[in-house]
Design an enzyme around this catalytic site. Sequence first.
Site, PDB file in Angstrom:
ATOM      1  N   LEU A  38     -10.950  -5.747  83.651  1.00 24.64           N
ATOM      2  CA  LEU A  38     -10.793  -5.830  85.107  1.00 24.64           C
ATOM      3  C   LEU A  38     -11.615  -6.999  85.393  1.00 24.64           C
ATOM      4  CD1 LEU A  38     -11.199  -1.823  85.894  1.00 24.64           C
ATOM      5  CD2 LEU A  38      -9.182  -3.302  85.629  1.00 24.64           C
ATOM      6  N   GLU A  87      -7.491 -15.380  80.400  1.00 25.13           N
ATOM      7  CA  GLU A  87      -7.594 -15.826  81.838  1.00 25.13           C
ATOM      8  C   GLU A  87      -6.235 -16.988  81.905  1.00 25.13           C
ATOM      9  OE1 GLU A  87      -9.899 -16.125  84.030  1.00 25.13           O
ATOM     10  OE2 GLU A  87     -11.041 -14.483  83.032  1.00 25.13           O
ATOM     11  N   THR A 128       2.738 -18.933  76.598  1.00 31.16           N
ATOM     12  CA  THR A 128       3.507 -19.765  77.550  1.00 31.16           C
ATOM     13  C   THR A 128       4.105 -20.794  77.296  1.00 31.16           C
ATOM     14  OG1 THR A 128       2.969 -20.909  79.569  1.00 31.16           O
ATOM     15  CG2 THR A 128       1.096 -20.650  77.858  1.00 31.16           C
ATOM     16  N   ASP A 129       4.949 -21.327  77.960  1.00 34.37           N
ATOM     17  CA  ASP A 129       5.735 -22.506  77.616  1.00 34.37           C
ATOM     18  C   ASP A 129       5.000 -23.727  77.868  1.00 34.37           C
ATOM     19  OD1 ASP A 129       5.694 -22.538  80.439  1.00 34.37           O
ATOM     20  OD2 ASP A 129       7.791 -23.057  80.854  1.00 34.37           O
ATOM     21  N   GLU A 130       3.939 -23.566  78.549  1.00 37.52           N
ATOM     22  CA  GLU A 130       2.763 -24.369  78.804  1.00 37.52           C
ATOM     23  C   GLU A 130       2.294 -25.046  77.574  1.00 37.52           C
ATOM     24  OE1 GLU A 130       0.094 -24.357  82.200  1.00 37.52           O
ATOM     25  OE2 GLU A 130       1.529 -22.928  83.017  1.00 37.52           O
ATOM     26  N   TYR A 155      -6.147 -24.272  79.686  1.00 36.92           N
ATOM     27  CA  TYR A 155      -5.777 -23.218  79.783  1.00 36.92           C
ATOM     28  C   TYR A 155      -4.470 -23.141  78.530  1.00 36.92           C
ATOM     29  CZ  TYR A 155      -1.715 -19.894  80.535  1.00 36.92           C
ATOM     30  OH  TYR A 155      -0.775 -18.989  80.503  1.00 36.92           O
ATOM     31  N   SER A 156      -3.694 -24.194  78.635  1.00 38.68           N
ATOM     32  CA  SER A 156      -2.568 -24.247  77.728  1.00 38.68           C
ATOM     33  C   SER A 156      -3.078 -24.546  76.239  1.00 38.68           C
ATOM     34  CB  SER A 156      -1.412 -25.316  78.101  1.00 38.68           C
ATOM     35  OG  SER A 156      -1.914 -26.489  78.272  1.00 38.68           O
ATOM     36  N   LYS A 159      -4.144 -21.297  74.881  1.00 35.85           N
ATOM     37  CA  LYS A 159      -2.963 -20.316  74.600  1.00 35.85           C
ATOM     38  C   LYS A 159      -2.486 -20.769  73.293  1.00 35.85           C
ATOM     39  CE  LYS A 159      -1.536 -17.538  76.443  1.00 35.85           C
ATOM     40  NZ  LYS A 159      -1.884 -15.840  76.597  1.00 35.85           N
ATOM     41  N   ASN A 184       7.430 -19.733  83.984  1.00 32.22           N
ATOM     42  CA  ASN A 184       6.365 -18.999  85.279  1.00 32.22           C
ATOM     43  C   ASN A 184       7.370 -17.962  85.589  1.00 32.22           C
ATOM     44  OD1 ASN A 184       5.555 -21.803  85.288  1.00 32.22           O
ATOM     45  ND2 ASN A 184       4.749 -21.776  87.106  1.00 32.22           N
ATOM     46  N   ASN A 254       8.458 -27.730  93.317  1.00 35.87           N
ATOM     47  CA  ASN A 254       7.492 -26.829  93.936  1.00 35.87           C
ATOM     48  C   ASN A 254       7.837 -26.798  95.642  1.00 35.87           C
ATOM     49  OD1 ASN A 254       6.290 -26.012  91.578  1.00 35.87           O
ATOM     50  ND2 ASN A 254       4.464 -27.511  92.000  1.00 35.87           N
ATOM     51  N   HIS A 281      -1.512 -32.957  86.122  1.00 36.24           N
ATOM     52  CA  HIS A 281      -0.310 -31.819  86.625  1.00 36.24           C
ATOM     53  C   HIS A 281       0.794 -32.326  85.772  1.00 36.24           C
ATOM     54  CE1 HIS A 281       1.524 -29.607  90.366  1.00 36.24           C
ATOM     55  NE2 HIS A 281       1.462 -28.824  89.167  1.00 36.24           N
TER      56      HIS A 281
HETATM   57  P1  NAD Z   1      -3.090 -12.318  84.989  1.00 38.40           P
HETATM   58  O1  NAD Z   1      -4.483 -13.076  85.211  1.00 38.40           O
HETATM   59  O2  NAD Z   1      -2.611 -11.496  86.266  1.00 38.40           O
HETATM   60  O3  NAD Z   1      -4.017 -10.912  84.291  1.00 38.40           O
HETATM   61  C1  NAD Z   1      -4.641 -11.011  83.060  1.00 38.40           C
HETATM   62  C2  NAD Z   1      -5.327  -9.705  82.926  1.00 38.40           C
HETATM   63  O4  NAD Z   1      -6.039  -9.833  81.876  1.00 38.40           O
HETATM   64  C3  NAD Z   1      -6.313  -9.069  83.841  1.00 38.40           C
HETATM   65  O5  NAD Z   1      -6.204  -7.787  84.417  1.00 38.40           O
HETATM   66  C4  NAD Z   1      -7.500  -9.268  83.645  1.00 38.40           C
HETATM   67  O6  NAD Z   1      -8.545  -8.099  83.927  1.00 38.40           O
HETATM   68  C5  NAD Z   1      -7.455  -9.010  82.188  1.00 38.40           C
HETATM   69  N1  NAD Z   1      -8.420  -9.866  81.161  1.00 38.40           N
HETATM   70  C6  NAD Z   1      -8.791 -11.064  81.475  1.00 38.40           C
HETATM   71  N2  NAD Z   1      -9.969 -11.156  80.457  1.00 38.40           N
HETATM   72  C7  NAD Z   1     -10.156 -10.099  79.686  1.00 38.40           C
HETATM   73  C8  NAD Z   1     -10.872  -9.538  78.652  1.00 38.40           C
HETATM   74  N3  NAD Z   1     -11.620 -10.533  78.181  1.00 38.40           N
HETATM   75  N4  NAD Z   1     -10.607  -8.454  78.034  1.00 38.40           N
HETATM   76  C9  NAD Z   1      -9.757  -7.393  78.846  1.00 38.40           C
HETATM   77  N5  NAD Z   1      -8.727  -7.960  79.789  1.00 38.40           N
HETATM   78  C10 NAD Z   1      -9.109  -9.038  80.252  1.00 38.40           C
HETATM   79  O7  NAD Z   1      -2.246 -12.866  84.001  1.00 38.40           O
HETATM   80  P2  NAD Z   1      -0.399 -12.788  83.979  1.00 38.40           P
HETATM   81  O8  NAD Z   1      -0.187 -13.830  85.083  1.00 38.40           O
HETATM   82  O9  NAD Z   1      -0.452 -11.339  83.855  1.00 38.40           O
HETATM   83  O10 NAD Z   1      -0.493 -13.285  82.559  1.00 38.40           O
HETATM   84  C11 NAD Z   1      -0.374 -12.330  81.478  1.00 38.40           C
HETATM   85  C12 NAD Z   1      -0.158 -13.247  79.977  1.00 38.40           C
HETATM   86  O11 NAD Z   1       1.093 -13.887  80.310  1.00 38.40           O
HETATM   87  C13 NAD Z   1      -1.045 -14.126  79.921  1.00 38.40           C
HETATM   88  O12 NAD Z   1      -1.469 -14.058  78.490  1.00 38.40           O
HETATM   89  C14 NAD Z   1      -0.687 -15.610  80.166  1.00 38.40           C
HETATM   90  O13 NAD Z   1      -1.252 -16.552  79.384  1.00 38.40           O
HETATM   91  C15 NAD Z   1       0.688 -15.404  80.074  1.00 38.40           C
HETATM   92  N6  NAD Z   1       1.819 -15.929  80.917  1.00 38.40           N
HETATM   93  C16 NAD Z   1       1.738 -16.036  82.239  1.00 38.40           C
HETATM   94  C17 NAD Z   1       2.708 -16.693  83.052  1.00 38.40           C
HETATM   95  C18 NAD Z   1       2.601 -16.346  84.540  1.00 38.40           C
HETATM   96  O14 NAD Z   1       3.489 -17.142  85.118  1.00 38.40           O
HETATM   97  N7  NAD Z   1       1.929 -15.660  85.223  1.00 38.40           N
HETATM   98  C19 NAD Z   1       3.442 -17.448  82.441  1.00 38.40           C
HETATM   99  C20 NAD Z   1       3.435 -17.825  81.001  1.00 38.40           C
HETATM  100  C21 NAD Z   1       2.726 -17.116  80.232  1.00 38.40           C
END
Ligand code: NAD
Length: 346
Positions: A38, A87, A128-130, A155-156, A159, A184, A254, A281
């Site tokens: 959380l 994150e 992620t595709d990033e 970030y990427s 990952k 995304n 965008n 970017h």
């Molecule tokens: P988000 O930031 O909405 O949610 C991340 C969740 O992880 C949060 O609930 C946070 O509390 C929890 N968290 C963070 N650190 C933690 C820790 N140390 N221990 C336990 N819980 C922890 O992220 P999202 O957008 O839902 O993305 C989820 C996954 O999908 C990620 O791995 C992200 O890299 C990947 N992703 C997201 C997108 C996108 O468009 N949102 C695109 C590609 C990949």
Amino acid sequence: MTKKKILVTGGAGFIGGNFVQYMVGKYPGYDVYNLDVLTYAGDLTKHGDIEKNENYYFVKADIIDYDVILALFEKEKFDYVVHFAAESHVDRSITDPAVFVSTNVLGTQVLLDAARQVGITKFVHISTDEVYGELDFDPTTFFTEETPLQPHSPYSASKASSDFLVQAYHHTYGMPINITRCSNNYGPYHFPEKLIPLTISRAVNEEKVPIYGDGRNIRDWLHVFDHCVAIDLVLHEGVNGEVYNVGGHNEQTNLEVVKTIINTLGKSEELIEFVADRLGHDKRYAIDATKLEQLGWQPMYNFETGIAQTIQWYLENKEWWGQIISGEYQKYLEINSSYSSEVISK
Ligand code: NAD
């Protein structure tokens, strides 16, 4: 028949939260454990409708805390792990990279290690595709699973590091894994710091809508429901050790995204405000998801239908995002800190 147990990390976040709800509804025969520490991005209010379900559990824990994570794996003996916790905001990784390495790299390694000690049927890592870097504006080029990893942001990079660890645990220890790399996402419960919900919330409130640079950067938008279906498929049918790209050929600049939202809401394009570009970017992301389609996946939404559904959802759920963008959310974060690390049982 014994119930299957699935651990979903990051299930209080955007995609993990949608996935938890999808799995709880679709598989009454699975016990679904939502593990989340959380952070600011984790919000449990979204699970109000499922928290009384017999097959839903919440565990407050930090994935970098090896002792807690190992004890949980030993106690619950999960069949499946679907790992979302991360994150996830590129802008935050530019100002504070350290926590990205800690959560995304070390946290993933801790989960892999606990899973290896106890043994599991499948570990699905959500990437992620990033990690592939960026494409130029040639519309005939796409990321495939063979594209070399060339991450650009902290970030990427974090990952990509976690992807390599997941693959290393497969090759070294024979761990059953899949990695999904998606474009995304957008849809319900998207945290209002990201482009689509930010634009909706600001336009609804007649506030300026910031857009980086000249707005020409291209993203390939995937509705979160289609993503959940894809993960479900990979979890059950994915070939052990394989990577699957997830994306539905929904490329938009965008600026196009922002204009679509503003026009759908009947607001003035004068709300758009171009701001200094994000450092480093990436120009364009676009996914080739042929491999996943051959496994049987087809998206339900295109961008037109998906964005209409999403805008409607935000209009009907102002209370959810309104409390996040107001001071109320700070109070909520304080309440979050009172959860214990015990599994919340029924
Ligand atoms: P988000 O930031 O909405 O949610 C991340 C969740 O992880 C949060 O609930 C946070 O509390 C929890 N968290 C963070 N650190 C933690 C820790 N140390 N221990 C336990 N819980 C922890 O992220 P999202 O957008 O839902 O993305 C989820 C996954 O999908 C990620 O791995 C992200 O890299 C990947 N992703 C997201 C997108 C996108 O468009 N949102 C695109 C590609 C990949």
